[in-house]
Enzyme design. Structure first.
Site, mmCIF file in Angstrom:
data_model
loop_
_atom_site.group_PDB
_atom_site.id
_atom_site.type_symbol
_atom_site.label_atom_id
_atom_site.label_comp_id
_atom_site.label_asym_id
_atom_site.label_seq_id
_atom_site.Cartn_x
_atom_site.Cartn_y
_atom_site.Cartn_z
ATOM 1 N N ARG A 58 15.337 -78.579 71.786
ATOM 2 C CA ARG A 58 14.167 -79.520 71.079
ATOM 3 C C ARG A 58 14.294 -78.127 69.915
ATOM 4 N NH1 ARG A 58 10.161 -78.892 75.885
ATOM 5 N NH2 ARG A 58 8.766 -79.286 74.295
ATOM 6 N N ASP A 65 0.114 -83.792 76.723
ATOM 7 C CA ASP A 65 0.777 -83.769 77.739
ATOM 8 C C ASP A 65 0.387 -84.868 79.058
ATOM 9 O OD1 ASP A 65 2.031 -81.718 76.972
ATOM 10 O OD2 ASP A 65 1.159 -80.100 78.345
ATOM 11 N N ARG A 117 6.647 -85.397 83.957
ATOM 12 C CA ARG A 117 5.493 -85.513 83.882
ATOM 13 C C ARG A 117 6.403 -86.746 84.278
ATOM 14 N NH1 ARG A 117 2.630 -81.672 83.198
ATOM 15 N NH2 ARG A 117 2.751 -80.136 81.939
HETATM 16 C C1 S3P Z 1 1.184 -75.707 75.410
HETATM 17 C C2 S3P Z 1 1.296 -76.601 74.309
HETATM 18 C C3 S3P Z 1 1.345 -78.099 74.027
HETATM 19 C C4 S3P Z 1 1.977 -78.883 75.422
HETATM 20 C C5 S3P Z 1 2.415 -78.120 75.879
HETATM 21 C C6 S3P Z 1 2.414 -76.393 76.469
HETATM 22 C C7 S3P Z 1 1.050 -74.559 75.417
HETATM 23 O O1 S3P Z 1 2.893 -77.760 73.655
HETATM 24 O O2 S3P Z 1 3.109 -79.913 75.023
HETATM 25 O O3 S3P Z 1 2.994 -78.672 77.666
HETATM 26 O O4 S3P Z 1 0.955 -73.915 76.620
HETATM 27 O O5 S3P Z 1 0.867 -73.993 74.288
HETATM 28 P P1 S3P Z 1 2.915 -78.527 71.485
HETATM 29 O O6 S3P Z 1 1.216 -76.945 71.070
HETATM 30 O O7 S3P Z 1 3.633 -78.166 71.077
HETATM 31 O O8 S3P Z 1 1.769 -79.872 70.979
#
Ligand code: S3P
Length: 748
Positions: free
Chosen positions: A432, A629, A701
């Site tokens: 990632r 999400d 998910r």
């Molecule tokens: C999260 C932010 C989101 C989300 C992740 C949790 C967080 O990611 O997809 O599951 O806790 O700040 P992004 O902010 O990179 O979109």
């Protein structure tokens, strides 16, 4: 045990067991009872022992002559103390037929390799080294127990030139007595066993010996209760056997002992200094490690998938859904509660903490950096904050499993520490993008290395940071939070500008820890969030609401299943997270928020969801970051919605735990749904969902979304690679069953 897998290979074998003590006797007895081999012949040096083995039904026949026992055997098992292996081999060598397979049960393997080399010049191809991880403090033929190996592990350590048929026969023999067979290399086996078995035996013998020497030993033994008994049980084991094992594996045992001695020295010092922090640290880390271990041993759920391998869900559908349920705590808030609690001053009390693998990875990371954390126990965690500058260098790299949030937020928080640290993760996390946080952090002065922009991340530490103003190139709360956490340590002010609202848990929680953060509206969508470095976080109490991202699976489940009516309790309804509610309502969903209130700085509500026919929509782009999400399960809603649903401006989905656009499209198409992935979204038409097998690609998910799809499918949906559901939703299957969705687990 009639249809054990070994029968084909074993059926006609004559098995010779050399040594009919606890291990050899138990194996002989179990093989006889399983009916999986033709005959079991025992060898014992003393006739009285051999006769007793016969009387007890341990063997079919016996001899006290090694050559006789081995001559007619197809499979020979050496089950004598490990240092006698060499002399046994010397004796049996002339009597071994060319086809005869040999194995052993020794607790150290390097020494058996050496014995073979001395006697045969090499390890014969038909000699398969083995070690059952089972035993008892009892010894001798009287202790033989046919159930000893049932559901226990047996480690085989075959060599490169081991005979494949011989390995298969020995494997089947152990399976026939109920054991699970694993393979390892010799050196690794000896190292692992030195720590997990040999050192504990050494310590147990030593402690009892010490206590027995003390003048007051009468009293000690008279009053010795549970603790003494539990700790020293294994000191009743056979001294000859353990003498042999210690000498046989002495290099690895010494290394383990040295490490233990050093740690014990530190613990002694802590006690002398009355250093509560250190004592609590050791005790709470040890308790957590043991509880985790026991849970993995006991659990038959997908939580222990790391130990047992691949997990497949068979989603059977069901419904209508009915009842009340509270899904586990919010993942984002749980991560942050540990992070901020750790660097605060004082003890932070957390309720409702998510005991999923992701948030536990964050918790473990801070334990690795010297923070004392009690729990989690039923969602309750106490974090003994060490202040902004109290974290200690971890001994090793910090492993964050599957958790992108842990890695990105920690990159910010740790880039300002005085020590260097490496952050690593599992295969999915290692693929990632991390430059999105590394870049702005570098511009603050951090020294961060990545591998082509991906984990592992190496943080050099010791960098003085300066505040920046940074406009987010993608709507990401993780990037925002990472920069703000680094900003706590930076000289001057750090500001993040977001062009679309992203979840604001970091800002809210910092304020909850009495740390000033400003958030100013620049335009209807743009915000500037600022804080200044050098302040102090004051410990607080945190009530983690149920995770709206987990609740989303049940929102969609009830919305698409006729007759459903459920209530989701105490769900976090922070305005930066409610995209899923807004989108489902726009599609015609029947969702009502009741009992709206505030808990620990976050809005919460109970959400009643009833079935309603859905219609397709163009998903408003301003809702995308607010539902980022929840799209996998929203795609399932789209497949059930009249007409067409279109998602755009959601390219971020391609870099989540999996490429969620492609993986969902592939699965939906497999199930007969008309779905067309695009660069930044997907187009889905209402379709009949068929039965079939889909791949979750290890994405929690995706796995749960397809489980929900089974409620409207024509038959079961099989979903592979589901172990990671435990990262965010540890009791998903149990809660699903409670409201009427049936999911079976298949474990390989
Ligand atoms: C999260 C932010 C989101 C989300 C992740 C949790 C967080 O990611 O997809 O599951 O806790 O700040 P992004 O902010 O990179 O979109």
């Amino acid at each position: 045990m009639n249809s054990k897998p070994g029968q084909n290979l074993l059926g006609s074998l004559r098995v010779a067991i050399i040594g009919v003590g606890l291990i050899g006797g138990s194996l002989a007895k179990a093989l006889r009872q399983s009916g999986s081999v033709a005959r079991v012949v025992g060898y014992a040096r003393r006739k009285s022992v051999a006769e007793r083995a016969l009387q007890l039904g341990v063997v079919d026949e016996y001899s006290t002559d090694l050559t006789t026992v081995v001559a007619g055997a197809d499979l020979v098992v050496i089950a004598t103390p490990v240092l006698s292996t060499r002399s046994i081999l010397e004796h049996i060598k002339p009597a071994l037929a060319a086809h005869t397979i040999v194995t052993d049960v020794g607790s150290a393997k390097g020494v058996v390799v050496e014995a073979c080399e001395q006697v045969f010049g090499r390890v014969p191809a038909k000699f398969v080294l083995g070690h059952p991880i089972a035993g008892s403090e009892r010894s001798g033929v009287e202790a033989a127990d046919a159930g000893l190996f049932n559901e226990h592990k047996v480690i085989l350590t075959p060599l490169a030139d081991s005979d494949a048929h011989a390995v298969a026969v020995v494997t089947d023999m152990w399976r026939a007595v109920g054991a699970e067979v694993l393979e390892m290399d010799v050196a690794h086996h000896d190292q692992v066993l030195a720590s997990t078995s040999h050192l504990p035996h050494l310590l147990a013998y030593s402690l009892v010996d010490t206590l027995a020497h003390q003048d007051a030993n009468q009293d000690i033994f008279r009053y010795a209760a549970g603790g003494f008994r539990d700790f020293t049980r294994i000191a009743s084991s056979d001294p000859t056997m353990w003498h042999d094992i210690m000498l046989a594996n002495h290099t690895a045992v010494l290394a383990s002992l040295d490490q233990f001695q050093a740690d014990l020295g530190r613990l002694r010092e802590a006690l002398e200094q009355k250093d509560s922090q250190q004592l609590m640290g050791v005790f709470s880390r040890a308790k957590a490690a043991r509880d985790h271990f026991i849970k993995r041993l006991d659990s038959s759920s997908y939580m222990n998938a790391e130990v047992t391998g691949e997990v497949t869900f068979e989603a059977m559908g069901g419904g209508p859904l009915a009842g009340q349920l509270r899904v586990p705590g919010d993942k984002s808030i749980s991560h942050r509660s540990i992070m901020l609690g750790a660097i605060a001053e004082g003890i932070t009390e957390i309720e409702g903490f998510l005991e999923g693998e992701d948030s536990l990875a964050t918790l473990q990371a801070f334990r690795d950096m010297g923070v004392v954390i009690e729990g989690p126990q039923d969602g309750r965690v106490l974090v003994h904050g060490v202040g902004l500058h109290g974290l200690q260098a971890p001994v090793d790299s910090v492993y964050l499993g599957n958790s992108g949030t842990s890695m990105r937020l920690l990159a910010g928080l740790l880039s300002a520490q005085s020590f260097a640290v490496e952050l690593t993760g599992d295969d999915s996390l290692s693929g990632r993008p991390m430059e999105r946080v590394a870049k702005p952090l570098r511009s603050m002065g951090a020294q961060i290395e990545s591998r082509d922009g991906k984990p592992p991340l190496g943080l050099a530490g010791g960098s003085a940071l300066t505040g920046i103003e940074y406009e987010l190139p993608v709507a990401s709360a993780q990037i925002k939070s990472s920069i703000l956490l680094a900003g706590l340590y930076a000289q001057g002010e750090t500001c993040v500008i977001e062009d679309a609202p992203t979840r604001d848990h970091t800002e809210r929680m910092l304020r909850g820890f009495s740390y000033p953060v400003t958030s100013t509206e620049i335009s209807s969508v743009q915000r500037r969030i600022c804080l200044s470095g050098g302040g102090v976080l004051k410990a607080t109490q945190i009530d983690v609401p149920a995770d709206i991202s987990s609740a989303a699976f049940f929102m969609v489940a009830a919305s698409i299943t006729p007759g459903s009516d459920i209530v989701l309790e105490h769900v976090g309804v922070n305005p930066t997270r409610i995209g899923v509610i807004n989108i489902l309502r726009a599609m015609g969903g029947d969702l009502t928020l009741v009992n709206e209130r505030e808990a620990g700085g976050e809005p919460v509500a109970d959400i009643r969801v009833r079935y309603a026919p859905l219609k397709g929509i163009d998903i408003p782009v301003d809702q995308v970051p607010l539902a980022i999400d929840e799209f996998p399960v929203l795609f399932v809603a789209a497949a059930c919605a009249e007409g067409v649903t279109r998602l755009t401006d959601a390219a971020e989905l391609r870099v989540k735990e999996s490429d969620r656009i492609q993986v969902m499209a592939d699965g939906l198409i497999t199930l007969g749904v008309t779905a067309q992935p695009t660069d930044d979204g997907i187009v889905i038409q209402q379709s009949t969902i068929g039965e079939g097998s889909v791949a979750s690609h290890g994405d929690h998910r995706i796995a749960m979304a397809f489980a929900v799809a089974s409620l409207r499918a024509t038959g079961p949906i099989e979903i592979s690679d589901c172990a990671n559901v435990a990262t965010s939703f540890p009791n998903f299957i149990g809660l699903a069953a409670k409201v009427g969705l049936t999911i079976n687990i298949k474990q390989q």
